[in-house]
Design an enzyme around this catalytic site. Structure first.
Site, PDB file in Angstrom:
ATOM      1  N   LYS A  13       0.829  -1.204   0.000  1.00 41.58           N
ATOM      2  CA  LYS A  13       0.000   0.000   0.000  1.00 41.58           C
ATOM      3  C   LYS A  13       0.869   1.261   0.000  1.00 41.58           C
ATOM      4  O   LYS A  13       0.662   2.168  -0.810  1.00 41.58           O
ATOM      5  CB  LYS A  13      -0.931   0.023   1.230  1.00 41.58           C
ATOM      6  CG  LYS A  13      -1.889  -1.170   1.289  1.00 41.58           C
ATOM      7  CD  LYS A  13      -2.823  -1.097   2.482  1.00 41.58           C
ATOM      8  CE  LYS A  13      -2.160  -1.131   3.850  1.00 41.58           C
ATOM      9  NZ  LYS A  13      -1.458  -2.403   4.162  1.00 41.58           N
ATOM     10  N   ARG A  88      -9.897   0.420   8.277  1.00 45.14           N
ATOM     11  CA  ARG A  88      -9.514  -0.994   8.359  1.00 45.14           C
ATOM     12  C   ARG A  88     -10.373  -1.776   9.326  1.00 45.14           C
ATOM     13  O   ARG A  88     -10.011  -2.901   9.692  1.00 45.14           O
ATOM     14  CB  ARG A  88      -8.038  -1.204   8.559  1.00 45.14           C
ATOM     15  CG  ARG A  88      -7.437  -0.784   9.752  1.00 45.14           C
ATOM     16  CD  ARG A  88      -6.035  -0.629   9.977  1.00 45.14           C
ATOM     17  NE  ARG A  88      -4.898  -1.385  10.010  1.00 45.14           N
ATOM     18  CZ  ARG A  88      -3.769  -1.058   9.357  1.00 45.14           C
ATOM     19  NH1 ARG A  88      -3.733  -0.121   8.488  1.00 45.14           N
ATOM     20  NH2 ARG A  88      -2.698  -1.706   9.564  1.00 45.14           N
ATOM     21  N   ARG A 123      12.100  -5.192   4.393  1.00 39.65           N
ATOM     22  CA  ARG A 123      11.615  -3.793   4.271  1.00 39.65           C
ATOM     23  C   ARG A 123      12.530  -2.835   5.016  1.00 39.65           C
ATOM     24  O   ARG A 123      13.001  -3.114   6.118  1.00 39.65           O
ATOM     25  CB  ARG A 123      10.206  -3.669   4.846  1.00 39.65           C
ATOM     26  CG  ARG A 123       9.791  -2.200   4.928  1.00 39.65           C
ATOM     27  CD  ARG A 123       8.327  -1.974   4.978  1.00 39.65           C
ATOM     28  NE  ARG A 123       7.685  -2.544   6.131  1.00 39.65           N
ATOM     29  CZ  ARG A 123       6.377  -2.461   6.336  1.00 39.65           C
ATOM     30  NH1 ARG A 123       5.607  -1.844   5.469  1.00 39.65           N
ATOM     31  NH2 ARG A 123       5.847  -3.011   7.395  1.00 39.65           N
ATOM     32  N   ARG A 156      11.263  -1.200  10.646  1.00 37.39           N
ATOM     33  CA  ARG A 156      10.100  -0.888  11.486  1.00 37.39           C
ATOM     34  C   ARG A 156      10.023  -1.865  12.650  1.00 37.39           C
ATOM     35  O   ARG A 156      10.178  -3.066  12.467  1.00 37.39           O
ATOM     36  CB  ARG A 156       8.819  -0.958  10.652  1.00 37.39           C
ATOM     37  CG  ARG A 156       8.308   0.427  10.299  1.00 37.39           C
ATOM     38  CD  ARG A 156       7.161   0.409   9.365  1.00 37.39           C
ATOM     39  NE  ARG A 156       6.004  -0.338   9.848  1.00 37.39           N
ATOM     40  CZ  ARG A 156       4.843  -0.386   9.197  1.00 37.39           C
ATOM     41  NH1 ARG A 156       4.709   0.275   8.061  1.00 37.39           N
ATOM     42  NH2 ARG A 156       3.841  -1.086   9.661  1.00 37.39           N
ATOM     43  N   ARG A 167      -0.271  -9.357  12.943  1.00 35.33           N
ATOM     44  CA  ARG A 167      -0.931  -8.323  12.115  1.00 35.33           C
ATOM     45  C   ARG A 167      -1.749  -8.967  11.002  1.00 35.33           C
ATOM     46  O   ARG A 167      -2.837  -8.495  10.675  1.00 35.33           O
ATOM     47  CB  ARG A 167       0.124  -7.368  11.540  1.00 35.33           C
ATOM     48  CG  ARG A 167       0.684  -6.428  12.608  1.00 35.33           C
ATOM     49  CD  ARG A 167       2.021  -5.841  12.208  1.00 35.33           C
ATOM     50  NE  ARG A 167       1.939  -5.007  11.030  1.00 35.33           N
ATOM     51  CZ  ARG A 167       2.977  -4.710  10.257  1.00 35.33           C
ATOM     52  NH1 ARG A 167       4.178  -5.192  10.550  1.00 35.33           N
ATOM     53  NH2 ARG A 167       2.827  -3.955   9.217  1.00 35.33           N
TER      54      ARG A 167
HETATM   55  P1  AP5 Z   1       4.726  -1.530   1.891  1.00 34.84           P
HETATM   56  O1  AP5 Z   1       4.389  -0.707   0.702  1.00 34.84           O
HETATM   57  O2  AP5 Z   1       5.418  -0.891   3.027  1.00 34.84           O
HETATM   58  O3  AP5 Z   1       3.416  -2.302   2.394  1.00 34.84           O
HETATM   59  P2  AP5 Z   1       2.146  -1.753   3.170  1.00 34.84           P
HETATM   60  O4  AP5 Z   1       0.958  -2.436   2.562  1.00 34.84           O
HETATM   61  O5  AP5 Z   1       2.132  -0.281   3.233  1.00 34.84           O
HETATM   62  O6  AP5 Z   1       2.451  -2.423   4.581  1.00 34.84           O
HETATM   63  P3  AP5 Z   1       2.349  -1.841   6.056  1.00 34.84           P
HETATM   64  O7  AP5 Z   1       3.092  -2.822   6.929  1.00 34.84           O
HETATM   65  O8  AP5 Z   1       2.737  -0.423   6.121  1.00 34.84           O
HETATM   66  O9  AP5 Z   1       0.833  -2.002   6.299  1.00 34.84           O
HETATM   67  P4  AP5 Z   1       0.107  -2.038   7.624  1.00 34.84           P
HETATM   68  O10 AP5 Z   1      -1.263  -1.877   7.154  1.00 34.84           O
HETATM   69  O11 AP5 Z   1       0.335  -3.228   8.478  1.00 34.84           O
HETATM   70  O12 AP5 Z   1       0.808  -0.888   8.466  1.00 34.84           O
HETATM   71  P5  AP5 Z   1       0.366   0.601   8.807  1.00 34.84           P
HETATM   72  O13 AP5 Z   1       1.559   1.434   8.759  1.00 34.84           O
HETATM   73  O14 AP5 Z   1      -0.836   0.964   8.022  1.00 34.84           O
HETATM   74  O15 AP5 Z   1       5.554  -2.794   1.355  1.00 34.84           O
HETATM   75  C1  AP5 Z   1       6.087  -3.767   2.240  1.00 34.84           C
HETATM   76  C2  AP5 Z   1       7.456  -4.214   1.721  1.00 34.84           C
HETATM   77  O16 AP5 Z   1       7.285  -4.909   0.474  1.00 34.84           O
HETATM   78  C3  AP5 Z   1       8.415  -3.049   1.415  1.00 34.84           C
HETATM   79  O17 AP5 Z   1       9.707  -3.456   1.707  1.00 34.84           O
HETATM   80  C4  AP5 Z   1       8.247  -2.838  -0.099  1.00 34.84           C
HETATM   81  O18 AP5 Z   1       9.404  -2.272  -0.691  1.00 34.84           O
HETATM   82  C5  AP5 Z   1       7.996  -4.248  -0.586  1.00 34.84           C
HETATM   83  N1  AP5 Z   1       7.128  -4.310  -1.768  1.00 34.84           N
HETATM   84  C6  AP5 Z   1       6.053  -3.512  -2.038  1.00 34.84           C
HETATM   85  N2  AP5 Z   1       5.484  -3.894  -3.217  1.00 34.84           N
HETATM   86  C7  AP5 Z   1       6.215  -4.951  -3.668  1.00 34.84           C
HETATM   87  C8  AP5 Z   1       6.115  -5.780  -4.829  1.00 34.84           C
HETATM   88  N3  AP5 Z   1       5.147  -5.592  -5.747  1.00 34.84           N
HETATM   89  N4  AP5 Z   1       7.023  -6.767  -4.971  1.00 34.84           N
HETATM   90  C9  AP5 Z   1       7.993  -6.983  -4.038  1.00 34.84           C
HETATM   91  N5  AP5 Z   1       8.141  -6.219  -2.919  1.00 34.84           N
HETATM   92  C10 AP5 Z   1       7.266  -5.220  -2.740  1.00 34.84           C
HETATM   93  O19 AP5 Z   1      -0.110   0.418  10.319  1.00 34.84           O
HETATM   94  C11 AP5 Z   1       0.796   0.115  11.348  1.00 34.84           C
HETATM   95  C12 AP5 Z   1       0.059  -0.021  12.671  1.00 34.84           C
HETATM   96  O20 AP5 Z   1      -0.593   1.223  12.998  1.00 34.84           O
HETATM   97  C13 AP5 Z   1      -1.073  -1.056  12.693  1.00 34.84           C
HETATM   98  O21 AP5 Z   1      -0.587  -2.354  12.956  1.00 34.84           O
HETATM   99  C14 AP5 Z   1      -1.971  -0.497  13.792  1.00 34.84           C
HETATM  100  O22 AP5 Z   1      -1.456  -0.794  15.072  1.00 34.84           O
HETATM  101  C15 AP5 Z   1      -1.873   1.003  13.581  1.00 34.84           C
HETATM  102  N6  AP5 Z   1      -2.903   1.514  12.657  1.00 34.84           N
HETATM  103  C16 AP5 Z   1      -2.698   2.097  11.434  1.00 34.84           C
HETATM  104  N7  AP5 Z   1      -3.858   2.428  10.846  1.00 34.84           N
HETATM  105  C17 AP5 Z   1      -4.831   2.026  11.706  1.00 34.84           C
HETATM  106  C18 AP5 Z   1      -6.247   2.069  11.643  1.00 34.84           C
HETATM  107  N8  AP5 Z   1      -6.900   2.581  10.583  1.00 34.84           N
HETATM  108  N9  AP5 Z   1      -6.950   1.568  12.694  1.00 34.84           N
HETATM  109  C19 AP5 Z   1      -6.331   1.063  13.768  1.00 34.84           C
HETATM  110  N10 AP5 Z   1      -4.985   0.980  13.894  1.00 34.84           N
HETATM  111  C20 AP5 Z   1      -4.233   1.463  12.854  1.00 34.84           C
HETATM  112 ZN    ZN Z   2       2.341   1.107   4.818  1.00 35.24          ZN
END
Ligand code: AP5
Ligand code: ZN
Length: 214
Positions: A13, A88, A123, A156, A167
Site C-alpha cells: 500500500k 480498516r 523492508r 520498522r 498483524r
Molecule cells: P509496503 O508498501 O510498506 O506495504 P504496506 O501495505 O504499506 O504495509 P504496512 O506494513 O505499512 O501495512 P500495515 O497496514 O500493516 O501498516 P500501517 O503502517 O498501516 O511494502 C512492504 C514491503 O514490500 C516493502 O519493503 C516494499 O518495498 C515491498 N514491496 C512492495 N510492493 C512490492 C512488490 N510488488 N514486490 C515486491 N516487494 C514489494 O499500520 C501500522 C500499525 O498502525 C497497525 O498495525 C496499527 O497498530 C496502527 N494503525 C494504522 N492504521 C490504523 C487504523 N486505521 N486503525 C487502527 N490501527 C491502525
Molecule cells: Zn504502509
C-alpha cells in the site's frame, strides 16, 4: 479523486501510494505514518499508540476516526486524497460514510500471507517521510539511505516475524470484511472496486492501477 488502498500488512500500500500521490497530485493519508510520527514526537497519542502498534494490534476506532476526520478537513484534501491503512474495520468505514466522506475508487492489493512474511524481513523505511524500500525488490539508490534526503533507513519495530503474523491474523479478522463491504458500495454504483495481484513487480502493479483508474 478520492482513492482508498485496501490490503494486508506488507501488500504494498505504502509503495503504491508513493506512485499514486505523484501521478494524481493528491495527498497520501497514511494512518500508520501519522501514528508513527506521534510516537516519535512522544505526544499523548503516540504514547498510547506505541504499545498497541508494537504488539501488532489495532489502535481504537475512536482515536483513528478523529485523526482522519481532522486530516481530510484540511485544505490540501479539497481536491481529493489517498487513504492508506484506513478504514480498516467496519466501524471505521461506517464512520466515513456517516460523515459524508465518500470514496471514488477502492484499490485492493492482494498478496498471499506467506509471501508477506518473507517480504517484511527486507523492508526498510525512511522514518521522516514514510518512504518505503526493500533490500531486494525496491532498492534505494544508495544502500541504507533514503533517495530524497540521503538520511539513514530503518527497520520498522513491528516487522519482526511474530508481530507480522499477528498483524496478518488481525487483518483477516477485522479488515478483510471490508472487501465485501466495499464490494456492495461498488455494486450500488457509488465507487469503483478493483483488485490487483500484488505479487507482481512494483512497476507492474502501478501500471495496472493507472490503467484501471485512468
Ligand atoms: P509496503 O508498501 O510498506 O506495504 P504496506 O501495505 O504499506 O504495509 P504496512 O506494513 O505499512 O501495512 P500495515 O497496514 O500493516 O501498516 P500501517 O503502517 O498501516 O511494502 C512492504 C514491503 O514490500 C516493502 O519493503 C516494499 O518495498 C515491498 N514491496 C512492495 N510492493 C512490492 C512488490 N510488488 N514486490 C515486491 N516487494 C514489494 O499500520 C501500522 C500499525 O498502525 C497497525 O498495525 C496499527 O497498530 C496502527 N494503525 C494504522 N492504521 C490504523 C487504523 N486505521 N486503525 C487502527 N490501527 C491502525
Ligand atoms: Zn504502509
Amino acid at each position: 479523486m478520492r482513492i482508498m488502498l485496501l490490503g494486508a500488512p506488507g501488500a504494498g500500500k505504502g509503495t503504491q501510494a508513493q506512485f499514486i500521490m505523484e501521478k494524481y497530485g493528491i495527498p497520501q493519508i497514511s494512518t500508520g505514518d501519522m501514528l508513527r510520527a506521534a510516537v516519535k514526537a512522544g505526544t499523548p497519542l503516540g504514547l498510547e499508540a506505541k504499545q498497541v502498534m508494537d504488539a501488532g494490534q489495532l489502535v481504537s476506532d475512536e482515536l483513528i476516526i478523529g485523526l482522519v476526520k481532522e486530516r481530510v478537513a484540511q485544505d490540501d484534501c479539497a481536491k481529493g486524497f489517498l487513504l492508506d491503512g484506513f478504514p480498516r474495520t467496519i466501524p471505521q468505514a461506517d464512520a466515513m460514510a456517516t460523515s459524508g466522506i465518500n470514496i471514488d475508487h477502492v484499490v485492493e492489493i492482494d498478496v498471499p500471507d506467506e509471501d508477506i512474511v518473507k517480504r517484511m524481513a527486507g523492508r526498510r523505511v525512511h522514518p521522516g517521510s514514510g518512504r518505503v524500500y526493500h533490500i531486494v525488490f525496491n532498492q534505494p539508490k544508495v544502500e541504507g539511505k533514503d533517495d530524497v534526503t540521503g538520511e539513514d533507513l530503518a527497520i520498522r519495530p513491528d516487522d519482526e516475524e511474530s508481530t507480522v503474523r499477528k498483524r496478518l491474523e488481525i487483518y483477516h479478522e477485522q479488515t478483510k470484511p471490508l472487501v465485501e463491504y466495499y464490494g456492495k458500495v461498488a455494486a450500488s454504483g457509488q465507487a469503483t472496486y478493483n483488485k490487483f495481484d500484488g505479487t507482481q513487480a512494483v512497476a507492474a502493479v502501478s501500471k495496472e492501477i493507472v490503467a484501471a483508474l485512468g
